[in-house]
Structure formats: C-alpha cells, structure tokens
Motif scaffolding. Sequence first.
Motif, short mmCIF file in Angstrom:
data_model
loop_
_atom_site.label_atom_id
_atom_site.label_comp_id
_atom_site.label_asym_id
_atom_site.label_seq_id
_atom_site.Cartn_x
_atom_site.Cartn_y
_atom_site.Cartn_z
N PHE A 154 27.35 39.39 -14.33
CA PHE A 154 28.33 40.46 -14.58
C PHE A 154 28.01 41.16 -15.90
CE2 PHE A 154 30.32 37.73 -11.53
CZ PHE A 154 31.05 38.58 -10.72
N ASN B 120 37.59 45.84 -6.17
CA ASN B 120 36.14 45.76 -5.94
C ASN B 120 35.50 47.14 -5.84
OD1 ASN B 120 35.82 43.01 -6.03
ND2 ASN B 120 36.00 42.71 -3.81
N PHE C 92 30.32 43.73 -11.56
CA PHE C 92 29.19 43.04 -10.93
C PHE C 92 27.91 43.76 -11.35
CE2 PHE C 92 26.09 43.28 -7.47
CZ PHE C 92 25.74 41.94 -7.37
N ASP C 93 26.90 42.96 -11.81
CA ASP C 93 25.65 43.55 -12.27
C ASP C 93 24.54 43.37 -11.23
OD1 ASP C 93 24.36 45.08 -14.14
OD2 ASP C 93 23.62 43.39 -15.30
N TYR C 94 24.20 42.11 -10.93
CA TYR C 94 23.17 41.85 -9.92
C TYR C 94 23.27 40.39 -9.50
CZ TYR C 94 20.53 39.96 -13.90
OH TYR C 94 20.15 39.25 -15.02
N PRO C 95 22.76 40.07 -8.29
CA PRO C 95 22.79 38.67 -7.85
C PRO C 95 21.64 37.89 -8.47
CG PRO C 95 21.79 40.06 -6.16
CD PRO C 95 22.23 40.99 -7.27
N ARG D 276 20.34 42.56 -1.03
CA ARG D 276 21.67 42.20 -0.55
C ARG D 276 22.21 43.31 0.36
NH1 ARG D 276 20.29 38.03 -2.44
NH2 ARG D 276 21.44 36.61 -3.82
N TYR E 217 32.35 46.67 -8.24
CA TYR E 217 31.05 47.12 -7.70
C TYR E 217 30.86 48.60 -8.07
CZ TYR E 217 30.79 42.77 -5.12
OH TYR E 217 30.71 41.43 -4.80
N LYS F 54 24.45 32.71 -7.64
CA LYS F 54 25.48 33.22 -8.53
C LYS F 54 25.31 34.73 -8.73
CE LYS F 54 25.74 28.87 -11.14
NZ LYS F 54 25.63 28.24 -12.48
N ASN F 55 26.30 35.33 -9.35
CA ASN F 55 26.24 36.74 -9.69
C ASN F 55 26.30 36.92 -11.20
OD1 ASN F 55 26.17 37.59 -7.01
ND2 ASN F 55 28.40 37.68 -6.86
#
Length: 866
Positions: A476, A402, A466-469, A359, A407, A473-474
């Motif tokens: 968390f 964010n 946020f953890d990873y995509p 990303r 993030y 979706k994402n």
Amino acid sequence: MRGTKNPMNPKRIIAILVFLLVDLVISVAFVDLYTEYLWFQSLGYGNVFINMLKYKIAIFALSFSIMFIILIVNSVVIRRAIMDFLGEKIRYFYEIDLIISLIMAYYFSTRWLDLVFFLNSTDFNLKDPIFGYDVSFFVFKLPFIELLIQIFAVSILFCFINSFIYYIYHFRWVRSWEEFKEVFPDLGYLHISSLFSIVFILISIYLYISRFNLLFSQHGVVSGASWVEVNVSMPSMLLLSFVSIGFAFACLKFRSFEKILLILLIFIILTFTFLGIVPFAFQKLKVEPNELEMEWNYINYSIHYTRFAFGLNVEEFQYNIEYNLSYEKVERHRGTFKNVRLWDHRPLLDVYRQLQQIRTYYFINDVDVDRYYIDGNYTQVMISARELSTDLLPSRAKTWVNRHLVYTHGYGVIASPVNVISREGLPEFILKDVPPTGKIDVLEPRIYYGELTDDYVVVRTKIDEFDYPLGDKNVFTRYDGTGGVRIDGFKKFLFAMRFGDVNLILSEYLTDESRIMFHRNIMDRVKTIAPYLRYDFDPYVAVINGKIYWIVDAYTVLGRFPYSDIHDDIAYIRNPVKVFIDAYNGNVEFYVVQNDAVLKTLERAFPIFKRDMPIEFRKHIRYPINLFEIQAKVYSIYHMTEVEVFYNREDAWETPQEVFERFRIDMEPYYVILSLEDNPEFVLMLPFTPKGRENMIAWMCARCDENYGEIIVYEFPKGELVYGPMQIEARIDQDPEISKLFTLWGQVGSRIIRGNLLVIPIENNVIYVEPIYLKAEKSHIPELRGVILAYNDFIIMKSTLESSIKAVLGERKIERKPETLKDLVKVAVEYYNKALESVKRGNWSAFGDYLRRLGETLERLNESVR
C-alpha cells in the motif's frame, strides 16, 4: 372567509415550481462552473477557463441581445397595431420572447469559437486568387459574419411566426380575405412590409457574402470556384444583391400584401434564372466542350491550395532499383536490420495481456511504438502501460471505498524490442513485471491518469491506497504528488453535488488534506483544457527521465479553406502541438513544434502554448499516423502538379493492400528506423501503388527525429516493375515450401496469423518482411514462428530474420555471437525435447516447427564440425 387569498392558487404553485426549477438550474450551473474553475486553477490554467467563459458569455449576450430586442420591438408593434384597431388593451406574453431568446442564445453560444477567430485573426500571408484577400478573412472572419446573419434571420423568422399567430388570432372573426384587407390596420401593413423589407436586406447581405463561399465549392475537377462561378455566378449574385436592396425599399412603399408577394415572386424568378438557368447554360454550352482550357487556372489553384492546406511541402526523389543487396550494405544499415518490426501490435497485445497483466484488475489497453537507447543502441520498442480498471474488480469488492479511495492507480509499463524473439517465439522484455524491472529506469511507476481512468478518486485520505501485489500480500502507499484539487471544508459539499455522491460528505476517511482527482482520462483532460484543438485518437506512453508520460498529438483543423479539396470533412490540417501529460501528477503541457496561423490565432486568446520543449521530450515525439494517412491519401492525387495530367488523372496512386491473418486489408503506415542520410533515424512510411494496379510506384516517409516533420517521397522508374505488397502476398501463397508448412501448422487447430508486410528500402534495394505467428486452439498467446523475406526473385521463410537474410545472400554470417559445439548441442536437445512434448499434447503444428528448428540447428552443428 371571502377576503382570504387561496394559498393553493394554481398560478402561485406554478410560480413557486418555476422559481425552484430555475434556482436548481442556477445552483447546478454554479457548482459545475466553480468546481471546473478549481480544477483549471489546480493545473495553472485558471486564466484559460476565465477566457473561455468570457467568450461564451460574450456570444451568448450578443445573440440574446439581438434576438430579444428584435422580438420585443416586433411584439410592441403587434400589440400597438391590434390595440389601435380594437381600441382596448390585449394581453401579450412577452415572456415567450424572453424564453425564445434565451434558448436560441444558448444554441448560438456553442459557436463561441467563431468569435475567438474573428477577434484574434492572424494572417496566413497567403492571398486568395479571386478577391485578393488574405486567406484569414475566409477562415477567421467570414464564419462570424455568417453567424450574425443567421442570428438576424432566425430573429426575423420568429417575428413572422409571432405576427402570424397574433394577427390570425385577433382577426379570427373576419370571414373573407377582402374583408381582412379592409379591416387590417395601417400600422399592421407597415409592420408586415417592414419585416419583408428587412428580409430583402438580409438576402442582399447574404448574397454579397455568399460570393466568398464559392471559393469552398466542391464539384467536378475543381475544388473551389470554377470558371462559371467566377465569371457568371459571382457577378449575378452581386447584381441580385443590389436588386434585393431595391426590393427592400419597394416593400416599404407598398401597403398591399399582393404587391409584396408579387415582389417576392419576381425576386424568386430572377434568382432561379440568374443563379440556376444561366450558370447551367454556360456550363453546358461553353465550359464542358472546352473544359480543360476553360478550367486550367482554377485547376491550378486547386492543386496548389490543396497541397498548402494539407501541409504537402514534399521533397521528391527518384529511387532507382538495382537489386545489388550485399553483406556490406547490410552492415552499413545494421541499425535498420536490427529494428525491423517483427512484432505486429495486434498479436503482441494478446501476448502482453496474457503475460504481463499480472492481476485481473490490471488491463493493458494498447501497444505503442517508440524508440529508446538500449545498451547504447538506437532501438525501436513496443511499449504499453499497465492501467487499473475498477470495473474488473470482483463484484463484492466494488465498494465506494475501493473504487474511489483504495484502487486509485495503475502500475508500470511493459516494453520489448520490435525484432527480438525468444526460443519460445515470444518477445524478450526489456521492461516488465510489478514493480517494473529492466533496461529502462522507471522511478515513478504509478499511473493515476491514463486511457481507462474515467472515475474520480480521492487521495491523501485516512486510508492507504493499494499500490501493487507482492506474492500473497498487497503493498500500500499514500499519494505525495501535486495532482488533484484540495477538497477541504465547503468544497466537499460542492463536489458531492457535482458528482451526485453524498459519500464525499459522509465518509470519515476524508480530511482537509485530501485531494480529489477528476478528468483523469487523458483525452477528456486535454479536450477540457483546449476544446478548440482536435486530438489524435491514439495517445502513446513514454518513459522520460524515469517518469511515465502520455503524449497526445493535437491538430488545428478547418472544415473549409479556399480552393482546397475536402477529405473526411477536413479542408486544412496541421499538427503544431504535442501534449505531454504526467501520469502521476496529471500536469498537462502544450508544446509547439510547428508554426501555424490557426494556432497563432488561438494563442492570442489562450496563451497556454510553450515553445521550449525539453530535449528529452523531443526525443519521443513522432509523426502521427492519422495525419500521415490523410496526407498520403491527398498526395496520391495531388502529387500530379501538371494541370493536364491532373485533369486526366493519368498518374493517380492509392494505398496498397496486404493480408492480415486471412483477410485483405488496407496497409497501415508503419514506423521504421532507416538511414535516409548518414545516421539511422525514426521515420513513418507507406508505399503507393498505381490506381487499379498492384505494382509499387513510390514510397512516402515522414521524419521524426532531428528533421521532424519533413516529408519525402521516393518514386520508382515508371517503366520498371517493382513488386507491390499484394504481389508479394500472392508469391508467398504460391511458394510450395511455405504453403506446405502453413498446411502442416494449420492441421490441428492452430491458427496462422500473417502480420504486417513491411517494405524496407535499403540503398536502391527493396526487401519485404512479413512475420508469421501461430496461435494454438487452446492458447491465447500467439507465438512468432517464422519470418518471410522477399527480395528480387527470392521468397524465403526461416525462424529469424537473420537466417532469412543469410538464405538469400549466401553463407556469410551477419553479426552473430560465436556458438560453441556445446551451445549447439544444448539447443538441439532442447528442440528435440520440445518436439516430443508437442507430440504428447497432440500439437502437431508445434511439433513441425520444433522439428524444423532442430534441423536448422543440426545444419549449424554440421558446419561447426567441418
């Protein structure tokens, strides 16, 4: 009303403003100190912070006390002398003395480390050859003594300035020098003569101390004191030191400015004569005509003390070239050949970024080299961390929430073997993707602390991180580690002041369980805890017991050392400490791997160092490139231990050059797996060439495994030609087949990248390996398209190292999996189809490469049919 005080009195306004300014400064200083203490305490280093603060306060208080007392006494004498003459009180601004003392004390407090060394000095068990003192006196005691002299000297300088201003101002009505001398008070004469007397006392002390500084001299063929300095300058300085004491008493006796200035002029003439003219005459008339004989002992001191200062305790061996490489030797050194680094870190960084950043907000900052056991084999690996940079977020997403609450962390690492190439010319990943999958287990992939983590973040808030995509979706998460400082209650206000961020108070997402993480950049983190060490600029990442760690090499460095040569402002260096930073929790551990007098001295003041490094940690330490480069540079001259050879520079070496892309650059040290004894081991190595020539004269390596820190040099016979790196590069350029292929590849906009030329020693043989990459004009991904192998008179380029070795040694195969006719036909068809696709795209360089590979496959197919 006349009796009413004016509330707008300018003096009152100024006083209020000054009070508010001082109050603000004190408040900010308190907030910074207290929040910093909380951070140290969260890491278990609260006592370290207190100790550093004590030393800083101590040196501040000492320098302030000395300066303020001297300035106040001087001011009182000035005031008294002028009052006695005028018969009335004068206004004297003692506040100026206070301000000067505070400013200068703050300046001198930056030298707090001098006090640390002075109070905790540890012997080197090495005596200097001139005075017979342990070296610790010169590197630990002397700097603080010089600091005290500087404090006194600066104090006296300000005394002269104050005296000049006040005396001139209050006697400004005097019209002539003669009249000034008549009206100037006796106490004023005593004051000025006393100041000059103190100056001569300071000069006397300075001259006495400066004799020791001659051991740090840098000139001519000698690093350290020369014959002239030992036999002429030192006795002269001692004599002038005693003369200066005599002049100090003479100044007190005289009540005449002319006589005091005459004394000063006589001393200047004596100093110029004894420290300028006389040493110069001895140097020109006695030493230079017989320099080698006169400087013999001092050159010898320089050689041995420089080698000690740079840790050059080197084992030296002869390496006799035999040119008898065989398949049997290849088999015996299978571990070496399997780990020849075909992937240069520079083009590989582009590959990693294109294929594994996933990303836009992820960023791969660097590619590191380490070793792991993969499928039971000792394997050299290229590895990188996937960090998160909020600067890469879309502009609309760069909100406070964010950037600081959502993030918060990067995710996972990427790794590939150094020599494995896919059919597309790309690395084969043994650890990749998000979440990470592969042959190295990563149990905790989140990276809260790294090289790009410059902002503070707050975790355990009411909002998920946020953890990873994952697809569209994402995913968390919520932090459950031990990192950060709890930000409950009044601490929110303190940290809001520290970071100038009112959102820490206003945000409703924060709770009493929230934790603020700062000093997250690993270099800032270690420098804050231990600013008295110097750190390698290239930390590297490692996966240990399933967790991600950063490893930083820490050095003890001195800017001067008796009889040591100076390189890049360094006169002494060791790498006694390895720092491990937990990427998830931020814990910082300082492990000792080498005994060192400087470290022992620091350890007395700051007991943060551990000696029981876990075995799994030890498996990932490596000899640092920066230190090795410095040692190689010094050793290239100081391998000459015979005084006459050293004096004539008969056997000076230098680091060779190589070609990278199209440019000629200095060769960098590189990590390889070699069998120096029985088993393969991880070493750092670099070849040498004679100064001004390009043939190879020796190679140097530092061991990284069980015999960590040992340095070995293998020297080639002087009368035998061994090709150096640039000679191999020239032979590559002159080879018609390789040149033809380079021309073909470069015709349609593809760029040829020539990687590191690696010199690989194998049982009295030397082979040279250079990977070749192609980077198409429309692609950012370099592909490894060839491996050049040079051995003896052979220059061969094939698609793999294995095929290059086979081309040199003959038809016998080297550990290749059996290939069936079906496999070979399948590969041939694949190369044929890719060649056609390349023609359709107009990529003729790729077409030529696939055509060559198709030809090699058809040759193997033909061998199988026969």
